[in-house]
Design a protein around this motif. Structure first.
Motif, PDB file in Angstrom:
ATOM      1  N   MET A 143       1.001  -1.294  -0.034  1.00  0.00           N
ATOM      2  CA  MET A 143      -0.018   0.148  -0.023  1.00  0.00           C
ATOM      3  C   MET A 143       0.943   1.439  -0.142  1.00  0.00           C
ATOM      4  SD  MET A 143      -2.893  -1.122  -0.284  1.00  0.00           S
ATOM      5  CE  MET A 143      -4.176  -0.102   0.219  1.00  0.00           C
ATOM      6  N   GLY A 144       2.133   1.061  -0.159  1.00  0.00           N
ATOM      7  CA  GLY A 144       3.075   2.348  -0.079  1.00  0.00           C
ATOM      8  C   GLY A 144       2.936   3.081  -1.493  1.00  0.00           C
ATOM      9  N   THR A 145       2.953   4.197  -1.408  1.00  0.00           N
ATOM     10  CA  THR A 145       2.844   5.323  -2.500  1.00  0.00           C
ATOM     11  C   THR A 145       3.870   5.052  -3.404  1.00  0.00           C
ATOM     12  OG1 THR A 145       3.517   6.869  -1.086  1.00  0.00           O
ATOM     13  CG2 THR A 145       1.200   6.574  -1.169  1.00  0.00           C
TER      14      THR A 145
ATOM     15  N   GLU B  17      10.574   6.963  -7.476  1.00  0.00           N
ATOM     16  CA  GLU B  17      10.806   6.824  -5.976  1.00  0.00           C
ATOM     17  C   GLU B  17       9.456   6.360  -5.522  1.00  0.00           C
ATOM     18  OE1 GLU B  17      11.470  11.010  -4.379  1.00  0.00           O
ATOM     19  OE2 GLU B  17      13.423  11.142  -5.570  1.00  0.00           O
ATOM     20  N   ILE B  18       9.866   5.473  -4.340  1.00  0.00           N
ATOM     21  CA  ILE B  18       8.728   4.713  -4.040  1.00  0.00           C
ATOM     22  C   ILE B  18       8.833   5.122  -2.231  1.00  0.00           C
ATOM     23  CG2 ILE B  18       7.623   2.548  -3.280  1.00  0.00           C
ATOM     24  CD1 ILE B  18       8.775   1.385  -6.084  1.00  0.00           C
ATOM     25  N   THR B  19       7.589   5.449  -1.833  1.00  0.00           N
ATOM     26  CA  THR B  19       7.457   5.756  -0.359  1.00  0.00           C
ATOM     27  C   THR B  19       6.680   4.738   0.366  1.00  0.00           C
ATOM     28  OG1 THR B  19       7.362   8.203  -0.774  1.00  0.00           O
ATOM     29  CG2 THR B  19       6.884   7.320   1.439  1.00  0.00           C
ATOM     30  N   VAL B  20       7.591   3.999   1.184  1.00  0.00           N
ATOM     31  CA  VAL B  20       6.825   2.841   1.840  1.00  0.00           C
ATOM     32  C   VAL B  20       6.901   3.037   3.563  1.00  0.00           C
ATOM     33  CG1 VAL B  20       6.790   0.626   2.619  1.00  0.00           C
ATOM     34  CG2 VAL B  20       7.169   1.219   0.305  1.00  0.00           C
ATOM     35  N   SER B  21       5.847   3.407   4.137  1.00  0.00           N
ATOM     36  CA  SER B  21       5.931   3.563   5.662  1.00  0.00           C
ATOM     37  C   SER B  21       6.547   4.762   5.846  1.00  0.00           C
ATOM     38  CB  SER B  21       6.330   2.351   6.436  1.00  0.00           C
ATOM     39  OG  SER B  21       5.386   1.183   6.276  1.00  0.00           O
ATOM     40  N   GLY B  22       6.728   5.660   5.174  1.00  0.00           N
ATOM     41  CA  GLY B  22       7.390   7.075   5.467  1.00  0.00           C
ATOM     42  C   GLY B  22       8.918   6.936   4.976  1.00  0.00           C
ATOM     43  N   GLU B  23       9.159   5.760   4.436  1.00  0.00           N
ATOM     44  CA  GLU B  23      10.498   5.692   3.916  1.00  0.00           C
ATOM     45  C   GLU B  23      10.724   5.782   2.552  1.00  0.00           C
ATOM     46  OE1 GLU B  23      13.580   3.562   5.853  1.00  0.00           O
ATOM     47  OE2 GLU B  23      12.534   3.400   7.762  1.00  0.00           O
ATOM     48  N   LYS B  24      11.719   6.375   2.035  1.00  0.00           N
ATOM     49  CA  LYS B  24      11.787   6.711   0.416  1.00  0.00           C
ATOM     50  C   LYS B  24      12.663   5.574  -0.143  1.00  0.00           C
ATOM     51  CE  LYS B  24      10.280  11.412  -0.125  1.00  0.00           C
ATOM     52  NZ  LYS B  24      10.417  12.450  -0.994  1.00  0.00           N
ATOM     53  N   TYR B  25      12.217   4.881  -1.248  1.00  0.00           N
ATOM     54  CA  TYR B  25      13.300   3.940  -1.766  1.00  0.00           C
ATOM     55  C   TYR B  25      13.318   4.406  -3.213  1.00  0.00           C
ATOM     56  CZ  TYR B  25      12.235   1.151   2.123  1.00  0.00           C
ATOM     57  OH  TYR B  25      12.097   0.502   3.484  1.00  0.00           O
ATOM     58  N   ARG B  26      14.365   4.409  -3.933  1.00  0.00           N
ATOM     59  CA  ARG B  26      14.774   4.850  -5.277  1.00  0.00           C
ATOM     60  C   ARG B  26      15.098   3.668  -6.166  1.00  0.00           C
ATOM     61  NH1 ARG B  26      15.921   9.782  -7.001  1.00  0.00           N
ATOM     62  NH2 ARG B  26      17.663   9.271  -8.147  1.00  0.00           N
TER      63      ARG B  26
END
Length: 117
Positions: free
Chosen positions: A85-87, A99-108
């Motif tokens: 459900m991350g954005t 860029e993917i944000t999951v539980s407030g953490e950003k991933y690239r």
């Protein structure tokens, strides 16, 4: 004649006493048999009760294990849901990374490849 009557009465009393003694002995034997039967039945019931309690305990332990397993699965599912459900947002960065944000953490993610079938 009185001696004859006395002998008949004595014999009757003796036979009556013997019959009474035999009846008492019979009742004592029946009482012992009944007590033995009752003790055997009580032992059988106690054995069945112990077996039932052991089975109940085993089932309760199995239920507790299954509940713990289900709790873990539910927690894992919640973790998976939070990941899924991350954005995701496609930033128009200079390097073209997603860029993917999951539980407030950003991933690239810099490279993508098509899934193989």
């Amino acid at each position: 004649m009185s001696v004859r009557i006395k002998a008949v009465v004595d014999r009757f009393v003796k036979e009556l006493q013997e019959a009474l003694d035999a009846d008492i002995q019979d009742r004592v034997m029946k009482e012992r048999e009944m007590q033995s039967y009752i003790q055997e039945r009580e032992r059988e019931v106690a054995e069945r009760e112990a077996a039932w309690k052991a089975e109940l305990s085993r089932r309760e332990a199995e239920i507790a294990r299954q509940e713990a397993r289900l709790k873990m699965e539910k927690e894992n599912l919640e973790k998976e849901k939070s990941v899924l459900m991350g954005t995701a947002s496609n930033q128009d960065n200079q390097d073209g990374a997603l860029e993917i944000t999951v539980s407030g953490e950003k991933y690239r993610c810099l490279r993508f490849s098509k899934a193989k079938k």
